[in-house]
Design an enzyme around this catalytic site. Structure first.
Site, short mmCIF file in Angstrom:
data_model
loop_
_atom_site.label_atom_id
_atom_site.label_comp_id
_atom_site.label_asym_id
_atom_site.label_seq_id
_atom_site.Cartn_x
_atom_site.Cartn_y
_atom_site.Cartn_z
N ASP A 76 -0.09 5.25 1.03
CA ASP A 76 -0.30 5.85 2.22
C ASP A 76 -0.52 5.55 3.61
O ASP A 76 -1.71 4.20 3.77
CB ASP A 76 -1.61 6.96 1.89
N ASP B 218 -2.38 -0.33 5.97
CA ASP B 218 -3.06 -0.25 6.72
C ASP B 218 -4.12 0.06 7.52
O ASP B 218 -4.71 1.00 8.60
CB ASP B 218 -1.67 1.57 7.09
N ASP C 171 0.48 -1.15 0.15
CA ASP C 171 0.04 0.35 0.20
C ASP C 171 0.83 1.51 -0.77
O ASP C 171 2.14 1.02 0.01
CB ASP C 171 -0.84 -0.02 1.14
#
Length: 247
Positions: free
Chosen positions: A10, A188, A8
């Site tokens: 961000d 996240d 991922d």
């Protein structure tokens, strides 16, 4: 064992910023990603809610394999498929409505990604944040199941119902150089949980970055720890995701 690494962007490679355009790419990250990609025989891809073009802008001049918009668009070996705004007329109407209805709300951002749309309220006051969340939920409800709402950290995003990071990763794993490798996926947010579950089900290793309940088996505390891990693997340290701290 050969691994395929999926990352991922961000909150994983870069720290979360107040606005999507304000993230900072730390010095050395691009070079470490390129070195690690070479070590993995090309089996490294970014899997993000951002459009691929935005990822490229942050990681220029590098061009990595990528799935953008939660898998709506995908690039492998330089060719992008999917993600055309004109293929989503119903969504486009809701984007216009979201712009109009959110105009009175201070610090609420409508991020139009063409084939998806995100409403951000990280900087808004409590009342405007509540209203922004209600607006994106209402817009998703009007799209008759063809799209789904993904709620994350002070953001709600409407994406095509068939697009998930899980599907994107599985599609990569059907093709060279990813095929036959064990997947590692680092993410996240709540939007990554479906992919955590599918990667684990397929025998791979899911790594949650940050706190919160998760389907991932492993955890890193923050993006700085992710960047340190990438630097270590790029420098030749053993790639052993099962040795990472448990979630």
């Amino acid at each position: 064992m050969d691994f395929a690494l999926f990352l991922d962007f961000d909150g994983t490679l870069v720290d979360i910023a107040p606005r999507p355009d304000a993230v900072v790419v730390e010095p050395g990250l691009i070079q470490n990603l390129e070195a690690l990609r070479q070590r993995l025989g090309g089996a490294l891809a970014l899997v993000s809610g951002r459009p691929i073009a935005q990822i490229d802008g942050f990681l220029t001049p590098a061009r990595f394999d990528a799935a953008g918009l939660h898998g709506v668009e995908r690039r492998r070996e330089g060719e992008i498929v999917g993600g055309r705004p004109e293929d989503h007329p119903d969504l486009r109407r809701q984007v216009e409505r979201l712009h109009a209805d959110s105009a009175p709300l201070a610090n609420v951002l409508i991020e139009d990604k063409g084939a998806s749309v995100a409403v951000h309220w990280r900087l808004a006051n409590a009342e405007d944040a509540q209203r922004a969340e209600a607006l994106v939920k209402e817009a998703a409800g009007l799209l008759s199941g063809a799209y789904r709402l993904q709620l994350g950290k002070a953001v709600g995003e409407i994406v095509p119902a068939t697009a998930t990071k899980a599907v994107a990763i599985r599609t990569f794993l059907e093709e060279a150089p990813y095929a036959g490798r064990r997947a590692i996926f680092l993410g996240d947010d709540k939007t990554d949980e479906i992919a955590f579950a599918s990667v684990t089900e397929d025998g791979g290793v899911a790594v949650r970055v940050g706190d919160g309940e998760t389907a991932a088996a492993r955890r890193l505390p923050d993006p700085a720890a992710v960047r340190a891990l990438i630097a270590a693997w790029a420098a030749g340290e053993p790639i052993d995701p099962d040795a990472l701290p448990p979630a």
